[in-house]
Design a protein around this motif. Structure first.
Motif, PDB file in Angstrom:
ATOM      1  N   ILE A 372      11.027  -1.497   7.352  1.00  0.00           N
ATOM      2  CA  ILE A 372      10.496  -0.392   6.551  1.00  0.00           C
ATOM      3  C   ILE A 372       9.003  -0.643   6.332  1.00  0.00           C
ATOM      4  CG2 ILE A 372      10.648   0.811   4.325  1.00  0.00           C
ATOM      5  CD1 ILE A 372      13.652  -0.066   4.309  1.00  0.00           C
ATOM      6  N   THR A 373       8.191   0.303   6.804  1.00  0.00           N
ATOM      7  CA  THR A 373       6.732   0.107   6.764  1.00  0.00           C
ATOM      8  C   THR A 373       6.067   1.249   6.009  1.00  0.00           C
ATOM      9  OG1 THR A 373       6.976  -0.834   8.964  1.00  0.00           O
ATOM     10  CG2 THR A 373       4.732  -0.364   8.271  1.00  0.00           C
ATOM     11  N   ASP A 374       5.059   0.896   5.214  1.00  0.00           N
ATOM     12  CA  ASP A 374       4.268   1.953   4.551  1.00  0.00           C
ATOM     13  C   ASP A 374       2.785   1.648   4.709  1.00  0.00           C
ATOM     14  OD1 ASP A 374       3.181   0.366   2.210  1.00  0.00           O
ATOM     15  OD2 ASP A 374       5.331   0.124   1.813  1.00  0.00           O
ATOM     16  N   ASN A 375       1.954   2.623   4.334  1.00  0.00           N
ATOM     17  CA  ASN A 375       0.508   2.365   4.426  1.00  0.00           C
ATOM     18  C   ASN A 375      -0.117   2.378   3.024  1.00  0.00           C
ATOM     19  OD1 ASN A 375       0.759   5.062   3.962  1.00  0.00           O
ATOM     20  ND2 ASN A 375      -0.745   5.723   5.486  1.00  0.00           N
ATOM     21  N   GLY A 376       0.619   1.748   2.107  1.00  0.00           N
ATOM     22  CA  GLY A 376       0.175   1.731   0.705  1.00  0.00           C
ATOM     23  C   GLY A 376      -0.776   0.601   0.363  1.00  0.00           C
ATOM     24  N   ILE A 377      -0.673   0.126  -0.878  1.00  0.00           N
ATOM     25  CA  ILE A 377      -1.663  -0.832  -1.406  1.00  0.00           C
ATOM     26  C   ILE A 377      -1.526  -2.231  -0.797  1.00  0.00           C
ATOM     27  CG2 ILE A 377      -1.894   0.378  -3.618  1.00  0.00           C
ATOM     28  CD1 ILE A 377      -0.129  -1.885  -4.848  1.00  0.00           C
ATOM     29  N   GLY A 378      -0.360  -2.556  -0.247  1.00  0.00           N
ATOM     30  CA  GLY A 378      -0.143  -3.874   0.367  1.00  0.00           C
ATOM     31  C   GLY A 378      -0.006  -4.994  -0.667  1.00  0.00           C
ATOM     32  N   ILE A 379       0.153  -6.205  -0.166  1.00  0.00           N
ATOM     33  CA  ILE A 379       0.342  -7.376  -1.051  1.00  0.00           C
ATOM     34  C   ILE A 379      -0.675  -8.439  -0.636  1.00  0.00           C
ATOM     35  CG2 ILE A 379       2.009  -9.152  -1.801  1.00  0.00           C
ATOM     36  CD1 ILE A 379       4.253  -7.245  -0.808  1.00  0.00           C
ATOM     37  N   PRO A 380      -1.374  -9.058  -1.593  1.00  0.00           N
ATOM     38  CA  PRO A 380      -2.305 -10.136  -1.202  1.00  0.00           C
ATOM     39  C   PRO A 380      -1.575 -11.237  -0.420  1.00  0.00           C
ATOM     40  CG  PRO A 380      -2.571  -9.554  -3.512  1.00  0.00           C
ATOM     41  CD  PRO A 380      -1.381  -8.807  -3.029  1.00  0.00           C
ATOM     42  N   LYS A 381      -2.214 -11.709   0.651  1.00  0.00           N
ATOM     43  CA  LYS A 381      -1.560 -12.682   1.558  1.00  0.00           C
ATOM     44  C   LYS A 381      -0.991 -13.903   0.825  1.00  0.00           C
ATOM     45  CE  LYS A 381      -2.207 -11.764   6.172  1.00  0.00           C
ATOM     46  NZ  LYS A 381      -1.629 -10.459   6.060  1.00  0.00           N
ATOM     47  N   ASP A 382      -1.779 -14.448  -0.123  1.00  0.00           N
ATOM     48  CA  ASP A 382      -1.325 -15.663  -0.801  1.00  0.00           C
ATOM     49  C   ASP A 382      -0.158 -15.415  -1.753  1.00  0.00           C
ATOM     50  OD1 ASP A 382      -3.125 -14.162  -2.296  1.00  0.00           O
ATOM     51  OD2 ASP A 382      -3.575 -15.856  -3.616  1.00  0.00           O
ATOM     52  N   GLU A 383       0.137 -14.137  -2.014  1.00  0.00           N
ATOM     53  CA  GLU A 383       1.246 -13.854  -2.938  1.00  0.00           C
ATOM     54  C   GLU A 383       2.547 -13.536  -2.196  1.00  0.00           C
ATOM     55  OE1 GLU A 383       0.412 -11.681  -6.593  1.00  0.00           O
ATOM     56  OE2 GLU A 383      -1.696 -11.632  -6.019  1.00  0.00           O
ATOM     57  N   ILE A 384       2.442 -13.315  -0.885  1.00  0.00           N
ATOM     58  CA  ILE A 384       3.655 -12.941  -0.119  1.00  0.00           C
ATOM     59  C   ILE A 384       4.781 -13.987  -0.253  1.00  0.00           C
ATOM     60  CG2 ILE A 384       4.576 -12.453   2.205  1.00  0.00           C
ATOM     61  CD1 ILE A 384       1.989 -11.019   2.825  1.00  0.00           C
ATOM     62  N   PRO A 385       4.481 -15.296  -0.152  1.00  0.00           N
ATOM     63  CA  PRO A 385       5.590 -16.262  -0.259  1.00  0.00           C
ATOM     64  C   PRO A 385       6.335 -16.198  -1.597  1.00  0.00           C
ATOM     65  CG  PRO A 385       3.607 -17.330   0.563  1.00  0.00           C
ATOM     66  CD  PRO A 385       3.204 -15.969   0.137  1.00  0.00           C
ATOM     67  N   LYS A 386       5.662 -15.676  -2.667  1.00  0.00           N
ATOM     68  CA  LYS A 386       6.305 -15.674  -3.987  1.00  0.00           C
ATOM     69  C   LYS A 386       6.967 -14.336  -4.306  1.00  0.00           C
ATOM     70  CE  LYS A 386       2.230 -17.524  -5.526  1.00  0.00           C
ATOM     71  NZ  LYS A 386       1.165 -17.552  -6.468  1.00  0.00           N
ATOM     72  N   ILE A 387       6.774 -13.356  -3.408  1.00  0.00           N
ATOM     73  CA  ILE A 387       7.117 -11.979  -3.768  1.00  0.00           C
ATOM     74  C   ILE A 387       8.613 -11.741  -3.975  1.00  0.00           C
ATOM     75  CG2 ILE A 387       7.400 -10.680  -1.575  1.00  0.00           C
ATOM     76  CD1 ILE A 387       4.846  -9.840  -4.270  1.00  0.00           C
ATOM     77  N   CYS A 388       9.468 -12.568  -3.338  1.00  0.00           N
ATOM     78  CA  CYS A 388      10.913 -12.369  -3.531  1.00  0.00           C
ATOM     79  C   CYS A 388      11.466 -13.188  -4.696  1.00  0.00           C
ATOM     80  CB  CYS A 388      11.678 -12.709  -2.244  1.00  0.00           C
ATOM     81  SG  CYS A 388      11.468 -11.465  -0.986  1.00  0.00           S
ATOM     82  N   GLN A 389      10.580 -13.897  -5.409  1.00  0.00           N
ATOM     83  CA  GLN A 389      11.072 -14.661  -6.567  1.00  0.00           C
ATOM     84  C   GLN A 389      11.393 -13.702  -7.707  1.00  0.00           C
ATOM     85  OE1 GLN A 389       8.036 -17.490  -7.624  1.00  0.00           O
ATOM     86  NE2 GLN A 389       8.264 -18.599  -5.695  1.00  0.00           N
ATOM     87  N   GLU A 390      12.379 -14.068  -8.520  1.00  0.00           N
ATOM     88  CA  GLU A 390      12.756 -13.195  -9.639  1.00  0.00           C
ATOM     89  C   GLU A 390      11.562 -12.964 -10.565  1.00  0.00           C
ATOM     90  OE1 GLU A 390      16.369 -14.703 -11.552  1.00  0.00           O
ATOM     91  OE2 GLU A 390      16.986 -15.224  -9.515  1.00  0.00           O
ATOM     92  N   PHE A 391      11.373 -11.739 -10.990  1.00  0.00           N
ATOM     93  CA  PHE A 391      10.359 -11.282 -11.945  1.00  0.00           C
ATOM     94  C   PHE A 391       8.924 -11.346 -11.418  1.00  0.00           C
ATOM     95  CE2 PHE A 391      13.788 -13.335 -14.484  1.00  0.00           C
ATOM     96  CZ  PHE A 391      14.366 -12.167 -14.971  1.00  0.00           C
TER      97      PHE A 391
END
Ligand code: ADP
Length: 442
Positions: A372-391
């Protein structure tokens, strides 16, 4: 299997032994060719090559046996594989002894290669079994050199390599034999001591991990109880606010209406948050998720129709491409649909008006890929590894969308992992985000 080795790592080590044996087969062929071709040592090549073939043959048989047994998961399987490992090492020792016999017996310096087998046995087997294998090697070697000494077996001397026939020299035989025996037993003693200590540490780590998992489970049960209580109180609060805000209990002035509307909105958000928390906790605690065959294209269509109104409000068109081969997969349909909905909702939430969202399904043989791909605001690269953590919520997302639970992606991760699948995220700030899910068909 020694008590301190886990079943999984034990099987991995058996595969390691099988790989080592392939190397041994190739090495025997190369060594014989080198000794006869380059060094011109007159070896009896036929039995040596035949032994290499026999080793290759039983190695293949072991490989197939382990591959078949591994998938059966029957009780007592590891006991069986353990016995099999003992047999493998016994066979290896036997054929090494035969190889030594055909290539000089006591005169062959390769006799010390028995040490490698002792180290392998010490890693894979219990201490007792390793010492028994050492005793077998010692007895085997003794019977070969003594049979050659008394002429029961022929001696194949290594002319050009050793000038004097040592197999009739009893002092030499006993001297080499003494060094051989002590080397083997010392090697087993040292290797089993080191392995035992290392495995002891491994066992402690495994125990600590089990303890952490147990603590996590207790925490989840606690969260489940508390959130369940909170949800009920919230439902009661909503039940009280509704008749008041709808005017049933009497007319309200504008100030009262505004305050009640804010209270309603906050309660709604809180209900949403509590529901998400309840859901992730339930998934975590459930040992078993009911799975059945369901149509993935239909599930995707249903998920899209669920978010269509929201997409329309923002002027976003959801483009969907599904490979023709994709049909039914095995899984928990409700959870998969919810996961796709969660990811689509995120794409809509974090995209500008008139943005683009695309969902692509690819057939990959045993697995399907949902991207699933969008062209929205995106996620900072250094935050991607933490993005699936709770909260966890990315810094740029908080500016766009004040409220958010930070639980949607962690629920998605839990669901995908319970299906033995993978989830990963690729993104560039300002350019968009793509969430990929790989699910096994079975
Ligand atoms: P939330 O309720 O905050 O959306 P999620 O767990 O669904 O919680 O997502 C976690 C975080 O991942 C979001 O807060 C946001 O920072 C980021 N995120 C998820 N999907 C996207 C996306 N499509 N585009 C940009 N950021 C996203």
């Amino acid at each position: 299997m020694p008590k301190y080795i886990s079943e999984k790592s034990f099987v991995e080590r058996i595969y390691w032994l099988i790989r080592l044996r392939w190397v041994a087969v190739v090495s025997i062929i190369l060594a014989v060719s080198f000794a006869t071709g380059i060094l011109k040592i007159p070896l009896v090549v036929f039995p040596l090559y035949a032994i290499a073939c026999i080793i290759a043959f039983y190695n293949l048989a072991f490989f197939i046996f382990i591959a078949v047994q591994k998938n059966r998961e029957s009780p007592g399987l590891f006991l069986l594989i353990n016995k099999f490992t003992n047999l493998q090492i016994t066979l290896d020792l036997y054929f090494l002894a035969v190889l030594i016999h055909y290539s000089g017996g006591i005169e062959n310096p390769f006799i010390f290669y028995f040490v490698f087998h002792m180290i392998i046995a010490s890693i894979l087997l219990s201490r007792r079994a390793s010492f028994l294998q050492a005793t077998f090697a010692v007895a085997l070697f003794f019977s070969i050199v003594m049979s050659e000494y008394y002429g029961v077996l022929p001696h194949y001397s290594l002319k050009r390599f050793i000038s004097y026939d040592q197999h009739k020299n009893l002092i030499y035989i006993l001297g080499v034999y003494f060094v051989f025996v002590s080397t083997l037993y010392i090697a087993v003693y040292m290797a089993t001591s080191i392995t035992k200590r290392l495995r002891g540490h491994e066992k402690e780590l495994r125990k600590a991990n089990e303890l952490l998992n147990e603590k996590d489970r207790i925490k989840s049960e606690y969260v489940l109880r508390v959130t369940h209580d909170i949800k009920e109180h919230l439902a009661a609060i909503q039940g009280c606010i509704e008749p008041v805000s709808s005017g049933i209990t009497g007319a309200l002035n504008q100030k009262q209406k505004d305050l009640l509307s804010r209270a309603e909105q906050r309660t709604e958000k809180l209900v949403f948050f509590v529901k998400a928390l309840l859901e992730i906790t339930r998934i975590k605690l459930s040992k078993h998720i009911e799975m059945d065959y369901f149509s993935l294209p239909k599930t995707v269509a249903s998920a899209i129709s669920f978010v269509e109104a929201r997409a329309k409000d923002k002027g976003i068109i959801i483009n969907c491409q599904i490979a023709a081969e994709i049909d039914k997969i095995k899984g928990a349909q409700i959870y998969i649909e919810e996961t796709i909905v969660n990811i689509l909702v995120n794409s809509l939430k974090y995209s500008q008006e008139n943005g683009k969202v695309e969902i692509v399904l690819k057939d990959q043989g045993n697995t399907v890929l949902i991207k699933i791909t969008d062209n929205g605001i995106g996620i900072p690269k250094d935050e991607i590894p933490k993005i699936c953590q709770e909260f966890y919520r990315a810094s740029n997302a908080k500016a766009v969308e004040k409220t958010g639970t930070g639980l949607g992606l962690s629920i998605a991760k839990q669901v995908v992992e319970r299906h033995n699948g993978r989830i990963w995220i690729e993104s560039d700030v300002g350019k968009g985000c793509s969430v990929s899910i790989e699910l096994p068909k079975e």
